[in-house]
Design a protein around this motif. Structure first.
Motif, PDB file in Angstrom:
ATOM      1  N   ARG A  64     110.493 139.017  30.383  1.00  0.00           N
ATOM      2  CA  ARG A  64     110.456 140.353  29.776  1.00  0.00           C
ATOM      3  C   ARG A  64     109.095 140.690  29.172  1.00  0.00           C
ATOM      4  NH1 ARG A  64     115.392 140.980  25.734  1.00  0.00           N
ATOM      5  NH2 ARG A  64     114.642 143.146  25.777  1.00  0.00           N
ATOM      6  N   GLY A  65     108.122 139.839  29.386  1.00  0.00           N
ATOM      7  CA  GLY A  65     106.774 140.106  28.897  1.00  0.00           C
ATOM      8  C   GLY A  65     106.397 139.326  27.664  1.00  0.00           C
ATOM      9  N   GLY A  66     107.268 138.413  27.240  1.00  0.00           N
ATOM     10  CA  GLY A  66     106.975 137.597  26.069  1.00  0.00           C
ATOM     11  C   GLY A  66     105.825 136.636  26.327  1.00  0.00           C
ATOM     12  N   VAL A  67     105.240 136.167  25.255  1.00  0.00           N
ATOM     13  CA  VAL A  67     104.077 135.277  25.338  1.00  0.00           C
ATOM     14  C   VAL A  67     104.448 133.911  24.755  1.00  0.00           C
ATOM     15  CG1 VAL A  67     101.695 134.902  24.608  1.00  0.00           C
ATOM     16  CG2 VAL A  67     102.490 137.218  25.138  1.00  0.00           C
ATOM     17  N   LEU A  68     104.121 132.861  25.502  1.00  0.00           N
ATOM     18  CA  LEU A  68     104.364 131.510  25.007  1.00  0.00           C
ATOM     19  C   LEU A  68     103.351 131.177  23.928  1.00  0.00           C
ATOM     20  CD1 LEU A  68     105.872 128.791  25.238  1.00  0.00           C
ATOM     21  CD2 LEU A  68     104.152 128.109  26.935  1.00  0.00           C
ATOM     22  N   ASN A  69     103.828 130.883  22.748  1.00  0.00           N
ATOM     23  CA  ASN A  69     102.974 130.507  21.625  1.00  0.00           C
ATOM     24  C   ASN A  69     103.157 129.015  21.375  1.00  0.00           C
ATOM     25  OD1 ASN A  69     101.426 130.488  19.240  1.00  0.00           O
ATOM     26  ND2 ASN A  69     103.245 130.871  17.993  1.00  0.00           N
ATOM     27  N   VAL A  70     102.149 128.239  21.758  1.00  0.00           N
ATOM     28  CA  VAL A  70     102.245 126.784  21.618  1.00  0.00           C
ATOM     29  C   VAL A  70     101.841 126.396  20.193  1.00  0.00           C
ATOM     30  CG1 VAL A  70     101.452 124.557  22.466  1.00  0.00           C
ATOM     31  CG2 VAL A  70     101.740 126.469  24.060  1.00  0.00           C
ATOM     32  N   VAL A  71     102.793 125.882  19.454  1.00  0.00           N
ATOM     33  CA  VAL A  71     102.541 125.462  18.074  1.00  0.00           C
ATOM     34  C   VAL A  71     101.913 124.074  18.050  1.00  0.00           C
ATOM     35  CG1 VAL A  71     103.616 125.003  15.839  1.00  0.00           C
ATOM     36  CG2 VAL A  71     104.477 126.869  17.270  1.00  0.00           C
ATOM     37  N   ARG A  72     102.379 123.205  18.945  1.00  0.00           N
ATOM     38  CA  ARG A  72     101.851 121.835  19.003  1.00  0.00           C
ATOM     39  C   ARG A  72     101.504 121.483  20.450  1.00  0.00           C
ATOM     40  NH1 ARG A  72     103.065 118.622  14.449  1.00  0.00           N
ATOM     41  NH2 ARG A  72     104.330 119.717  12.885  1.00  0.00           N
ATOM     42  N   HIS A  73     100.218 121.268  20.707  1.00  0.00           N
ATOM     43  CA  HIS A  73      99.785 120.838  22.036  1.00  0.00           C
ATOM     44  C   HIS A  73     100.002 119.331  22.212  1.00  0.00           C
ATOM     45  CE1 HIS A  73      97.909 124.618  23.355  1.00  0.00           C
ATOM     46  NE2 HIS A  73      97.597 124.769  22.087  1.00  0.00           N
ATOM     47  N   THR A  74     100.091 118.619  21.098  1.00  0.00           N
ATOM     48  CA  THR A  74     100.419 117.198  21.118  1.00  0.00           C
ATOM     49  C   THR A  74     101.459 116.933  20.038  1.00  0.00           C
ATOM     50  OG1 THR A  74      98.682 116.578  19.531  1.00  0.00           O
ATOM     51  CG2 THR A  74      98.098 116.547  21.879  1.00  0.00           C
ATOM     52  N   VAL A  75     102.210 115.864  20.215  1.00  0.00           N
ATOM     53  CA  VAL A  75     103.195 115.442  19.218  1.00  0.00           C
ATOM     54  C   VAL A  75     102.931 113.973  18.911  1.00  0.00           C
ATOM     55  CG1 VAL A  75     105.636 115.006  18.751  1.00  0.00           C
ATOM     56  CG2 VAL A  75     104.949 117.111  19.916  1.00  0.00           C
ATOM     57  N   GLU A  76     102.854 113.649  17.628  1.00  0.00           N
ATOM     58  CA  GLU A  76     102.635 112.257  17.250  1.00  0.00           C
ATOM     59  C   GLU A  76     103.961 111.500  17.328  1.00  0.00           C
ATOM     60  OE1 GLU A  76      99.844 110.154  14.028  1.00  0.00           O
ATOM     61  OE2 GLU A  76     101.653 111.018  13.118  1.00  0.00           O
ATOM     62  N   LEU A  77     103.961 110.441  18.137  1.00  0.00           N
ATOM     63  CA  LEU A  77     105.165 109.645  18.352  1.00  0.00           C
ATOM     64  C   LEU A  77     104.915 108.200  17.943  1.00  0.00           C
ATOM     65  CD1 LEU A  77     106.109 110.901  21.937  1.00  0.00           C
ATOM     66  CD2 LEU A  77     107.056 111.705  19.769  1.00  0.00           C
ATOM     67  N   GLU A  78     105.970 107.564  17.452  1.00  0.00           N
ATOM     68  CA  GLU A  78     105.906 106.125  17.177  1.00  0.00           C
ATOM     69  C   GLU A  78     106.623 105.414  18.316  1.00  0.00           C
ATOM     70  OE1 GLU A  78     108.022 103.038  14.241  1.00  0.00           O
ATOM     71  OE2 GLU A  78     106.881 104.608  13.201  1.00  0.00           O
ATOM     72  N   CYS A  79     105.948 104.440  18.918  1.00  0.00           N
ATOM     73  CA  CYS A  79     106.523 103.787  20.090  1.00  0.00           C
ATOM     74  C   CYS A  79     105.893 102.414  20.295  1.00  0.00           C
ATOM     75  CB  CYS A  79     106.308 104.651  21.330  1.00  0.00           C
ATOM     76  SG  CYS A  79     104.590 105.129  21.600  1.00  0.00           S
ATOM     77  N   PRO A  80     106.521 101.569  21.118  1.00  0.00           N
ATOM     78  CA  PRO A  80     105.885 100.295  21.473  1.00  0.00           C
ATOM     79  C   PRO A  80     104.596 100.552  22.237  1.00  0.00           C
ATOM     80  CG  PRO A  80     108.227 100.293  22.035  1.00  0.00           C
ATOM     81  CD  PRO A  80     107.866 101.712  21.697  1.00  0.00           C
ATOM     82  N   ALA A  81     103.619  99.706  22.022  1.00  0.00           N
ATOM     83  CA  ALA A  81     102.318  99.898  22.683  1.00  0.00           C
ATOM     84  C   ALA A  81     102.428  99.836  24.196  1.00  0.00           C
ATOM     85  CB  ALA A  81     101.331  98.839  22.186  1.00  0.00           C
ATOM     86  N   THR A  82     103.442  99.117  24.685  1.00  0.00           N
ATOM     87  CA  THR A  82     103.609  98.986  26.136  1.00  0.00           C
ATOM     88  C   THR A  82     104.491 100.070  26.730  1.00  0.00           C
ATOM     89  OG1 THR A  82     105.442  97.454  25.743  1.00  0.00           O
ATOM     90  CG2 THR A  82     103.263  96.490  26.114  1.00  0.00           C
ATOM     91  N   GLU A  83     104.960 101.009  25.897  1.00  0.00           N
ATOM     92  CA  GLU A  83     105.851 102.063  26.386  1.00  0.00           C
ATOM     93  C   GLU A  83     105.403 103.445  25.908  1.00  0.00           C
ATOM     94  OE1 GLU A  83     110.020 101.192  25.700  1.00  0.00           O
ATOM     95  OE2 GLU A  83     109.598  99.051  25.693  1.00  0.00           O
ATOM     96  N   ILE A  84     104.110 103.679  25.887  1.00  0.00           N
ATOM     97  CA  ILE A  84     103.584 104.972  25.438  1.00  0.00           C
ATOM     98  C   ILE A  84     103.814 106.015  26.526  1.00  0.00           C
ATOM     99  CG2 ILE A  84     101.537 106.236  24.683  1.00  0.00           C
ATOM    100  CD1 ILE A  84     100.355 103.523  23.839  1.00  0.00           C
ATOM    101  N   PRO A  85     104.527 107.107  26.225  1.00  0.00           N
ATOM    102  CA  PRO A  85     104.714 108.156  27.242  1.00  0.00           C
ATOM    103  C   PRO A  85     103.378 108.816  27.580  1.00  0.00           C
ATOM    104  CG  PRO A  85     106.233 108.430  25.381  1.00  0.00           C
ATOM    105  CD  PRO A  85     105.208 107.432  24.967  1.00  0.00           C
ATOM    106  N   GLU A  86     103.180 109.134  28.849  1.00  0.00           N
ATOM    107  CA  GLU A  86     101.960 109.853  29.235  1.00  0.00           C
ATOM    108  C   GLU A  86     101.994 111.279  28.699  1.00  0.00           C
ATOM    109  OE1 GLU A  86     100.213 109.324  33.156  1.00  0.00           O
ATOM    110  OE2 GLU A  86     101.861 107.965  33.610  1.00  0.00           O
TER     111      GLU A  86
END
Length: 206
Positions: free
Chosen positions: A122-144
């Motif tokens: 309908r003509g709305g605009v995507l407003n990205v509040v966070r381009h990255t999200v800080e996550l806690e995870c195992p070092a061997t399982e970091i999401p790309e």
């Protein structure tokens, strides 16, 4: 799990500004490997190879194997510095990691199905509040990356972290609220149109 990359390095005995300048003149980048209950290990990296890896994407979220004079260290880049004038890479800090290591990492956000968002249609605009999200995870399982599905998001709608399917063992570092990642906002002209439609509907109801 994030992909990995490998860099070759040599150990260096001398540290300090003078030594670092000499390395850079030789097309080398000073770096250090720390953590893992071991002493910090100053190293020198090839400037071209490391710069290409940096600009290849995922430098701070991909595990790395650094071959230091034939001995391999599994690490994650935690910080790097650029020359303020030339914007060239001048130093890198690496953290030793293992399967037991948990850490906080800024993971990029990717958006899909914008063509299935009623608000954007309908003509709305995507407003990205966070381009990255800080996550806690195992070092061997970091999401790309994490994926945000915009299907069904209408005007003035929003997507929160609770709408995202995170991998097992991965949690946001912000836990006290369901924070917003993006919204679909109506542009000024569309806002007036919606306001007029709302007033007309109220008038008809009266």
């Amino acid at each position: 799990m994030a992909q990995t990359y490998e860099l070759k390095a040599t150990s260096r005995e001398r540290v300090g500004k003078g030594s670092a300048r000499a390395l850079r003149r030789d097309k080398k980048i000073p770096a250090v490997i720390y953590g893992g209950n071991k002493d910090p290990l100053p190293i020198a990296l090839d400037e071209k190879e490391t710069t290409l890896t940096l600009h290849g994407g995922g430098f701070m979220t991909k595990l790395a194997t650094i071959d230091v004079d034939g001995k391999k260290e599994v690490v994650l880049a935690r910080d790097y510095q650029l020359d303020p004038v030339r914007d060239s890479l001048v130093h890198v800090d690496f953290l030793r990691v293992s399967a037991k290591t948990r850490l906080a990492v800024d993971v990029p956000v990717h958006f899909i199905n914008d063509e299935q968002s009623p608000g954007i249609k309908r003509g709305g605009v995507l407003n990205v509040v966070r381009h990255t999200v800080e996550l806690e995870c195992p070092a061997t399982e970091i999401p790309e990356s994490i994926t945000v599905d915009l299907a069904g998001v209408d005007l003035n709608g929003s997507v929160h972290i609770s709408h995202v399917n995170l991998p097992a063992n991965v949690t946001p570092t912000i836990t006290d609220r369901d924070f917003t990642i993006a919204t679909v906002a109506a542009p000024a002209g569309l806002k007036e149109e919606l306001k007029t439609e709302g007033e007309e509907e109220e008038g008809e109801a009266e």
